[in-house]
Every structure is written in C-alpha cells, then in structure tokens.
Design a protein around this motif. Sequence first.
Motif, PDB file in Angstrom:
ATOM      1  N   VAL A 114       0.857  -1.072  -0.033  1.00  0.00           N
ATOM      2  CA  VAL A 114      -0.088  -0.008   0.078  1.00  0.00           C
ATOM      3  C   VAL A 114       0.917   1.216   0.085  1.00  0.00           C
ATOM      4  O   VAL A 114       0.678   2.379  -0.745  1.00  0.00           O
ATOM      5  CB  VAL A 114      -1.101  -0.086   1.189  1.00  0.00           C
ATOM      6  CG1 VAL A 114      -1.649   1.492   1.464  1.00  0.00           C
ATOM      7  CG2 VAL A 114      -2.052  -1.178   1.036  1.00  0.00           C
ATOM      8  N   ASN A 115       2.070   1.204   0.728  1.00  0.00           N
ATOM      9  CA  ASN A 115       3.055   2.338   0.948  1.00  0.00           C
ATOM     10  C   ASN A 115       3.435   2.755  -0.448  1.00  0.00           C
ATOM     11  O   ASN A 115       4.032   3.861  -0.690  1.00  0.00           O
ATOM     12  CB  ASN A 115       3.953   2.231   1.887  1.00  0.00           C
ATOM     13  CG  ASN A 115       3.287   2.155   3.261  1.00  0.00           C
ATOM     14  OD1 ASN A 115       2.153   2.712   3.613  1.00  0.00           O
ATOM     15  ND2 ASN A 115       4.025   1.795   4.205  1.00  0.00           N
ATOM     16  N   ALA A 116       3.481   1.597  -1.291  1.00  0.00           N
ATOM     17  CA  ALA A 116       4.174   2.091  -2.559  1.00  0.00           C
ATOM     18  C   ALA A 116       3.163   3.050  -3.634  1.00  0.00           C
ATOM     19  O   ALA A 116       3.616   3.440  -4.492  1.00  0.00           O
ATOM     20  CB  ALA A 116       4.448   0.491  -3.444  1.00  0.00           C
ATOM     21  N   TYR A 117       2.154   2.817  -3.177  1.00  0.00           N
ATOM     22  CA  TYR A 117       0.988   3.985  -3.956  1.00  0.00           C
ATOM     23  C   TYR A 117       0.532   5.157  -2.885  1.00  0.00           C
ATOM     24  O   TYR A 117      -0.609   5.188  -2.873  1.00  0.00           O
ATOM     25  CB  TYR A 117      -0.041   3.088  -4.511  1.00  0.00           C
ATOM     26  CG  TYR A 117       0.452   1.936  -5.430  1.00  0.00           C
ATOM     27  CD1 TYR A 117       1.153   1.945  -6.557  1.00  0.00           C
ATOM     28  CD2 TYR A 117       0.419   0.870  -4.819  1.00  0.00           C
ATOM     29  CE1 TYR A 117       1.418   0.994  -7.220  1.00  0.00           C
ATOM     30  CE2 TYR A 117       0.940  -0.485  -5.545  1.00  0.00           C
ATOM     31  CZ  TYR A 117       1.312  -0.127  -6.734  1.00  0.00           C
ATOM     32  OH  TYR A 117       1.961  -1.480  -7.598  1.00  0.00           O
ATOM     33  N   PRO A 118       1.392   6.112  -2.678  1.00  0.00           N
ATOM     34  CA  PRO A 118       0.859   7.240  -1.858  1.00  0.00           C
ATOM     35  C   PRO A 118      -0.095   7.917  -2.388  1.00  0.00           C
ATOM     36  O   PRO A 118      -1.167   8.384  -1.689  1.00  0.00           O
ATOM     37  CB  PRO A 118       2.206   7.987  -1.489  1.00  0.00           C
ATOM     38  CG  PRO A 118       2.980   7.470  -2.475  1.00  0.00           C
ATOM     39  CD  PRO A 118       2.757   6.047  -2.980  1.00  0.00           C
ATOM     40  N   GLU A 119      -0.353   7.937  -3.744  1.00  0.00           N
ATOM     41  CA  GLU A 119      -1.323   8.667  -4.180  1.00  0.00           C
ATOM     42  C   GLU A 119      -2.622   8.214  -4.070  1.00  0.00           C
ATOM     43  O   GLU A 119      -3.716   8.932  -4.440  1.00  0.00           O
ATOM     44  CB  GLU A 119      -0.753   9.288  -5.733  1.00  0.00           C
ATOM     45  CG  GLU A 119      -0.897   7.929  -6.608  1.00  0.00           C
ATOM     46  CD  GLU A 119       0.451   6.976  -6.353  1.00  0.00           C
ATOM     47  OE1 GLU A 119       0.904   7.128  -5.654  1.00  0.00           O
ATOM     48  OE2 GLU A 119       0.240   5.819  -7.319  1.00  0.00           O
ATOM     49  N   ARG A 120      -2.657   6.801  -3.803  1.00  0.00           N
ATOM     50  CA  ARG A 120      -3.890   6.363  -3.588  1.00  0.00           C
ATOM     51  C   ARG A 120      -4.318   6.006  -2.264  1.00  0.00           C
ATOM     52  O   ARG A 120      -5.327   5.269  -1.645  1.00  0.00           O
ATOM     53  CB  ARG A 120      -3.898   4.840  -4.192  1.00  0.00           C
ATOM     54  CG  ARG A 120      -3.678   4.904  -5.778  1.00  0.00           C
ATOM     55  CD  ARG A 120      -4.949   5.089  -6.350  1.00  0.00           C
ATOM     56  NE  ARG A 120      -4.900   4.670  -7.909  1.00  0.00           N
ATOM     57  CZ  ARG A 120      -5.852   5.054  -8.714  1.00  0.00           C
ATOM     58  NH1 ARG A 120      -6.783   5.630  -8.262  1.00  0.00           N
ATOM     59  NH2 ARG A 120      -5.734   5.023 -10.243  1.00  0.00           N
ATOM     60  N   ALA A 121      -3.493   6.562  -1.273  1.00  0.00           N
ATOM     61  CA  ALA A 121      -3.643   6.166   0.312  1.00  0.00           C
ATOM     62  C   ALA A 121      -5.198   6.390   0.711  1.00  0.00           C
ATOM     63  O   ALA A 121      -5.478   5.501   1.574  1.00  0.00           O
ATOM     64  CB  ALA A 121      -2.476   7.161   0.801  1.00  0.00           C
ATOM     65  N   ASN A 122      -5.734   7.180   0.373  1.00  0.00           N
ATOM     66  CA  ASN A 122      -6.999   7.328   0.795  1.00  0.00           C
ATOM     67  C   ASN A 122      -8.128   6.288   0.454  1.00  0.00           C
ATOM     68  O   ASN A 122      -9.238   6.155   0.766  1.00  0.00           O
ATOM     69  CB  ASN A 122      -7.533   9.005   0.540  1.00  0.00           C
ATOM     70  CG  ASN A 122      -7.739   9.204  -1.025  1.00  0.00           C
ATOM     71  OD1 ASN A 122      -7.163   8.140  -1.653  1.00  0.00           O
ATOM     72  ND2 ASN A 122      -8.552   9.883  -1.333  1.00  0.00           N
ATOM     73  N   GLN A 123      -7.434   5.610  -0.492  1.00  0.00           N
ATOM     74  CA  GLN A 123      -8.763   4.625  -1.041  1.00  0.00           C
ATOM     75  C   GLN A 123      -8.531   3.256  -0.423  1.00  0.00           C
ATOM     76  O   GLN A 123      -9.184   2.410  -0.378  1.00  0.00           O
ATOM     77  CB  GLN A 123      -8.424   4.361  -2.426  1.00  0.00           C
ATOM     78  CG  GLN A 123      -8.937   5.398  -3.388  1.00  0.00           C
ATOM     79  CD  GLN A 123      -8.560   4.991  -4.906  1.00  0.00           C
ATOM     80  OE1 GLN A 123      -7.771   5.356  -5.417  1.00  0.00           O
ATOM     81  NE2 GLN A 123      -9.585   4.263  -5.548  1.00  0.00           N
ATOM     82  N   PHE A 124      -7.225   3.133   0.306  1.00  0.00           N
ATOM     83  CA  PHE A 124      -6.844   1.585   0.783  1.00  0.00           C
ATOM     84  C   PHE A 124      -7.078   1.738   2.432  1.00  0.00           C
ATOM     85  O   PHE A 124      -6.980   2.630   3.005  1.00  0.00           O
ATOM     86  CB  PHE A 124      -5.378   1.168   0.654  1.00  0.00           C
ATOM     87  CG  PHE A 124      -4.911   1.306  -0.805  1.00  0.00           C
ATOM     88  CD1 PHE A 124      -5.593   0.526  -1.645  1.00  0.00           C
ATOM     89  CD2 PHE A 124      -3.887   1.822  -1.107  1.00  0.00           C
ATOM     90  CE1 PHE A 124      -5.188   0.325  -2.996  1.00  0.00           C
ATOM     91  CE2 PHE A 124      -3.254   1.997  -2.502  1.00  0.00           C
ATOM     92  CZ  PHE A 124      -4.280   1.172  -3.289  1.00  0.00           C
ATOM     93  N   ARG A 125      -7.781   0.661   2.697  1.00  0.00           N
ATOM     94  CA  ARG A 125      -7.981   0.223   4.163  1.00  0.00           C
ATOM     95  C   ARG A 125      -7.258  -1.135   4.449  1.00  0.00           C
ATOM     96  O   ARG A 125      -7.772  -2.166   3.934  1.00  0.00           O
ATOM     97  CB  ARG A 125      -9.493   0.254   4.577  1.00  0.00           C
ATOM     98  CG  ARG A 125     -10.235   1.262   3.926  1.00  0.00           C
ATOM     99  CD  ARG A 125     -10.557   2.418   4.979  1.00  0.00           C
ATOM    100  NE  ARG A 125     -11.304   3.507   4.494  1.00  0.00           N
ATOM    101  CZ  ARG A 125     -11.138   4.223   3.219  1.00  0.00           C
ATOM    102  NH1 ARG A 125     -10.082   4.462   2.780  1.00  0.00           N
ATOM    103  NH2 ARG A 125     -12.015   5.027   2.929  1.00  0.00           N
TER     104      ARG A 125
END
Length: 326
Positions: A114-125
């Motif tokens: 998940v940390n590899a895609y910081p631009e998507r951070a708000n989508q991941f739980r």
Amino acid sequence: MWVIRYTGQDQPGSTSATIRKRNLSMRSDLIQTHIDRNRETECLSEAYTGHRDRIMQLIASTAKDLTDGENQKCSSIVLLGGGNCLDVDLPAVAELFEVVHLVDLDETAVRSVVNAYPERANQFRVHAPWDIAEPLLSLTSRDFRPEEDNRDHCIKVLQALSSENGIADIPEADVVVSLCVLSQLIDSLAVLIREDHPAFVNALKALRMGHLRRMLSLSRPGGVAIFVSDIVSSDTAEQLKTATTEQIPELVKTFVGEKNFFSGTNPSVILSELNVLSRLETGPDTVHTIDPWRWDMGERAYAVYAFRIQKKLPQSAEFEADDTGD
Ligand SMILES: C[S@@+](CC[C@H](N)C(=O)[O-])C[C@H]1O[C@@H](n2cnc3c(N)ncnc32)[C@H](O)[C@@H]1O
C-alpha cells in the motif's frame, strides 16, 4: 505475554474491541509460517503475471457487470489474503473501486504494498494483522481433544469456525475476493491437528463453510464473491509445468479423479456446499465455475480454479428489478 490495549472509541466489551482482543491472541508460530512464505515469494511478481491477469480479468468483468457497463466505479472491494498483492494489480483495482479493503495476517506485507502507492492512500483500508478464519489462529490441539469431557467445547469451536462472523468490521462490499486462502487455512489446521485426528474432517468442513459464509456476509446483496483456490501443485502433478493453457482444465479433472489434490479443495464438494448455502435468503443466487489455469511460482507450478458467486438480492428488491411497468 500479549498486552491488550483498547484504542479509539472502542469500549471494552464492544464487538470491535472483542474481535481485536481475539486477534491479538493469534499464535505467533502459526502466523510465522505464512509470513515466511510471503517473504520468500515477494520477489516473484513477474512469474505471477499470467495468474494475476486471470484474477484481474475476473475482477474487471465483475466490476463492469455491477456497474452495467457504465463508466463509473464500484463502491468497494475486499481482498482476503492480500499479502504481497502479487496476484492483483492494485492500482488497476483502485481504478475500478472507490475503496479497497485488504485483509491479511501479515501486516508488513500489506502495508509495504500500500505504501508503494501514496497517491492512492485514501482509497486503501488495511485490516492486518487479522485472522480471516478467527478463531483458527488462536486455537491449540487441546481445543480438539476427543475425550468426552471436551465434547461441548469442541462443538463450540467448530461452530465458531463455521460461523459467518469474525472478519474485521468491514461494511458490505460490491466484490469480495478470496486469494488462494482456503488451502492456507487448511495448512494451519493441519499444524494444529494431524489429518488422521478424529476431529480433522469436521474441523476442515467447518473452516471451509465458515470461509464461504464469511465471503457472502461481507458481500452486499446482489454483490459478487470471487473464490479463487489452488488445488494441486507440480510436486505431485509434474505435468502442470509443461501443459498448455488449453490442457489445464482436462488435466485438473484427471487429478481430481485420481484424488490428487490439496485436502479440502475439491471443487465439486465446494459447489455442493454453495448449493446448500443457496437455500438461505442471504446465500448465493448464481455460481459460475471458472476453468482452472496455471499459477507459476518459481520452481513450482499450481493449478488454480475459481467460482464467481453472486449473492441474492432481497426478494422485494428482485420484484422491483423485474418491474418493467407493464
Ligand atoms: C497464497 S497467499 C495469497 C497470495 C497473496 N495475495 C500475494 O499476492 O502475495 C495467501 C495469503 O493469505 C494469508 N493468510 C493465510 N492464512 C490467513 C489467515 N488465517 N488470516 C488472514 N490471512 C491469512 C497469508 O499471509 C498470505 O498473504
């Protein structure tokens, strides 16, 4: 010793506090085997390409069906056994779904993906460390003692394994995917009690039923559960390594006929269990079998198959959907 801390708004004794408390009691020896496997396989992204493509086709076509082909996103997806997420293309999943829930016992693996895609951070739980088959990873062989004085306790354990509760408090999702987790759950059970233990078969059935029920209970009415399972490896089925894509389904049929498959993964048995669940109002409406394919994992190859299970709509909603106004 585990220290149990209550965080956020959980009150001691509330459902989420209780579940978190149970998850903190997971046995480190049982967990470590899976974590070690994840570390061994994390470098195999390229080898997983064909396997990942098949799973992504299933996810993408399901998302398309659920949005009626309109160019819009589904609300949410749950990935059970996300681990290193080599078997899904996570940014592509996040294109299709507003929220992506990742559930695994291995927090390090999931967080590093998940940390590899910081631009998507708000989508991941991230729901980790979490036992998808809770209370499996907190049990000991004593829980299955066959003596008469343990009978009631053993029954309670089997009931807990087969129950539909137990996964993190995730809201019902459009799509739930089980990423080759069933064989891993059965592996953990086989560490707890040997396959010739008197309770093994019942415990395996309870575990498998619980997994199917939990997938369904995490799916919204009308949503889809995609159950993906490995069934046999080249360790006992050498031909898998050289077979063409077209040959795999026939080969798998032969292996099943010869009883050459991982304990508990026989697709016809799982299909009849889904059939039993379809009698429930919240059970499957339709089940489609997806032809097996090969999953290359370094030196070893696996055969993998899937079921695409659409959950029933409540009857009143079905009438509305059928109501064409004439
Ligand atoms: C076969 S791997 C799936 C591959 C994974 N999606 C990947 O690409 O690395 C199964 C995953 O299930 C997880 N797992 C096994 N038993 C579990 C349990 N009882 N609860 C939660 N996760 C579990 C393992 O940690 C592993 O990440």
